[in-house]
Design a protein around this motif. Structure first.
Motif, mmCIF file in Angstrom:
data_model
loop_
_atom_site.group_PDB
_atom_site.id
_atom_site.type_symbol
_atom_site.label_atom_id
_atom_site.label_comp_id
_atom_site.label_asym_id
_atom_site.label_seq_id
_atom_site.Cartn_x
_atom_site.Cartn_y
_atom_site.Cartn_z
ATOM 1 N N GLY A 25 -9.077 12.454 12.690
ATOM 2 C CA GLY A 25 -8.387 11.179 12.622
ATOM 3 C C GLY A 25 -6.976 11.353 12.101
ATOM 4 N N ASN A 26 -6.165 10.356 12.376
ATOM 5 C CA ASN A 26 -4.764 10.369 11.995
ATOM 6 C C ASN A 26 -4.540 9.215 11.024
ATOM 7 O OD1 ASN A 26 -1.949 9.467 12.159
ATOM 8 N ND2 ASN A 26 -1.716 11.092 13.669
ATOM 9 N N ALA A 27 -4.264 9.549 9.778
ATOM 10 C CA ALA A 27 -4.130 8.526 8.741
ATOM 11 C C ALA A 27 -2.982 7.562 9.018
ATOM 12 C CB ALA A 27 -3.957 9.181 7.370
ATOM 13 N N ASP A 44 -4.397 -1.068 -0.040
ATOM 14 C CA ASP A 44 -4.565 0.139 -0.843
ATOM 15 C C ASP A 44 -6.025 0.575 -0.931
ATOM 16 O OD1 ASP A 44 -5.586 -1.851 -2.495
ATOM 17 O OD2 ASP A 44 -4.354 -1.314 -4.225
ATOM 18 N N GLY A 45 -6.918 -0.135 -0.216
ATOM 19 C CA GLY A 45 -8.331 0.222 -0.190
ATOM 20 C C GLY A 45 -9.093 -0.132 -1.446
ATOM 21 N N ARG A 54 -14.785 -0.827 -2.210
ATOM 22 C CA ARG A 54 -13.520 -0.113 -2.318
ATOM 23 C C ARG A 54 -13.583 1.060 -1.361
ATOM 24 N NH1 ARG A 54 -11.908 0.174 -8.706
ATOM 25 N NH2 ARG A 54 -11.860 -2.070 -9.025
ATOM 26 N N LEU A 55 -12.621 1.153 -0.475
ATOM 27 C CA LEU A 55 -12.625 2.202 0.540
ATOM 28 C C LEU A 55 -11.719 3.375 0.194
ATOM 29 C CD1 LEU A 55 -12.590 0.003 3.773
ATOM 30 C CD2 LEU A 55 -14.551 0.908 2.499
ATOM 31 N N ALA A 56 -10.779 3.177 -0.703
ATOM 32 C CA ALA A 56 -9.829 4.239 -1.069
ATOM 33 C C ALA A 56 -10.574 5.452 -1.616
ATOM 34 C CB ALA A 56 -8.844 3.734 -2.107
ATOM 35 N N GLY A 57 -10.300 6.600 -1.013
ATOM 36 C CA GLY A 57 -10.872 7.844 -1.510
ATOM 37 C C GLY A 57 -12.318 8.089 -1.121
ATOM 38 N N GLN A 58 -12.907 7.191 -0.353
ATOM 39 C CA GLN A 58 -14.295 7.398 0.092
ATOM 40 C C GLN A 58 -14.340 8.581 1.052
ATOM 41 O OE1 GLN A 58 -17.165 6.095 -0.676
ATOM 42 N NE2 GLN A 58 -16.721 4.130 -1.622
ATOM 43 N N SER A 101 -7.717 8.937 2.706
ATOM 44 C CA SER A 101 -6.525 9.609 2.179
ATOM 45 C C SER A 101 -5.927 8.894 0.966
ATOM 46 C CB SER A 101 -5.452 9.713 3.268
ATOM 47 O OG SER A 101 -4.854 8.451 3.522
ATOM 48 N N LEU A 102 -6.339 7.672 0.715
ATOM 49 C CA LEU A 102 -5.780 6.895 -0.389
ATOM 50 C C LEU A 102 -6.383 7.319 -1.722
ATOM 51 C CD1 LEU A 102 -5.874 3.343 1.242
ATOM 52 C CD2 LEU A 102 -3.901 4.864 0.995
ATOM 53 N N PRO A 103 -5.605 7.253 -2.792
ATOM 54 C CA PRO A 103 -6.155 7.609 -4.101
ATOM 55 C C PRO A 103 -7.138 6.557 -4.588
ATOM 56 C CG PRO A 103 -3.906 6.807 -4.320
ATOM 57 C CD PRO A 103 -4.193 6.882 -2.851
ATOM 58 N N SER A 104 -8.236 7.021 -5.116
ATOM 59 C CA SER A 104 -9.246 6.124 -5.656
ATOM 60 C C SER A 104 -8.919 5.802 -7.109
ATOM 61 C CB SER A 104 -10.622 6.785 -5.589
ATOM 62 O OG SER A 104 -11.585 5.959 -6.200
ATOM 63 N N LYS A 105 -9.192 4.589 -7.505
ATOM 64 C CA LYS A 105 -9.011 4.213 -8.904
ATOM 65 C C LYS A 105 -10.312 4.370 -9.680
ATOM 66 C CE LYS A 105 -5.172 1.087 -8.118
ATOM 67 N NZ LYS A 105 -4.678 -0.281 -8.184
ATOM 68 N N LEU A 106 -11.371 4.771 -8.988
ATOM 69 C CA LEU A 106 -12.655 4.984 -9.658
ATOM 70 C C LEU A 106 -12.761 6.427 -10.117
ATOM 71 C CD1 LEU A 106 -15.196 3.096 -7.371
ATOM 72 C CD2 LEU A 106 -14.364 2.423 -9.615
ATOM 73 N N SER A 107 -12.620 6.641 -11.395
ATOM 74 C CA SER A 107 -12.804 7.984 -11.927
ATOM 75 C C SER A 107 -14.112 8.072 -12.697
ATOM 76 C CB SER A 107 -11.641 8.364 -12.838
ATOM 77 O OG SER A 107 -11.558 7.460 -13.916
ATOM 78 N N THR A 108 -14.701 6.929 -12.921
ATOM 79 C CA THR A 108 -15.956 6.857 -13.650
ATOM 80 C C THR A 108 -16.693 5.587 -13.230
ATOM 81 O OG1 THR A 108 -16.960 6.706 -15.848
ATOM 82 C CG2 THR A 108 -14.811 5.690 -15.590
ATOM 83 N N LEU A 109 -17.965 5.526 -13.495
ATOM 84 C CA LEU A 109 -18.739 4.328 -13.196
ATOM 85 C C LEU A 109 -18.736 3.345 -14.372
ATOM 86 C CD1 LEU A 109 -21.766 5.827 -11.262
ATOM 87 C CD2 LEU A 109 -19.814 4.581 -10.354
#
Length: 123
Positions: A25-27, A44-45, A54-58, A101-109
């Motif tokens: 795929g092409n981002a 921003d996902g 949230r789709l960012a970083g999935q 390709s987007l950065p996720s804001k989830l670093s922890t649950l």
């Protein structure tokens, strides 16, 4: 024999130099194709409400599978079925490449699991 080896090498070089846009795929193209997704999942996902994922970083392959399952009706959601029905295979690869390709804001649950704070989760 020499021509077979030359042909084999040529095929290998062409396969390795083929653009990854078709395989993964092409981002950049996916960002343009995902405009209808932004209403719920955000550009921003990060989603506009807690009931939208949230789709960012999935993982890209996970999102591809989910879209195929919505498209086929295996996953039940009338809105997503309608959205996925419009997507070609390349559209799915591009859109999922964009969101993955987007950065996720989830670093922890932390605070994302119901009752975690009450169960003694630290701040």
């Amino acid at each position: 024999m020499k021509s077979v080896i030359t042909l084999s090498l040529l095929v290998a070089v062409l396969a390795l130099s083929a653009p990854a846009a078709h395989a993964d795929g092409n981002a950049a193209a996916g960002m343009k194709k995902a405009t209808s997704c932004f209403a719920c999942h955000g550009k921003d996902g990060q989603s506009i409400a807690p009931n939208y994922p949230r789709l960012a970083g999935q993982y890209q392959n996970y999102m591809e599978q989910a879209l195929h399952e919505y498209k086929s009706g295996q996953r039940k959601n009338a809105i997503m079925k309608g959205m996925a029905a419009q997507l070609s295979e390349q559209d799915i690869k591009d859109v999922t490449a964009y969101f993955s390709s987007l950065p996720s804001k989830l670093s922890t649950l932390k605070y994302h699991i119901q009752g975690a704070k009450e169960m003694g989760a630290s701040n």
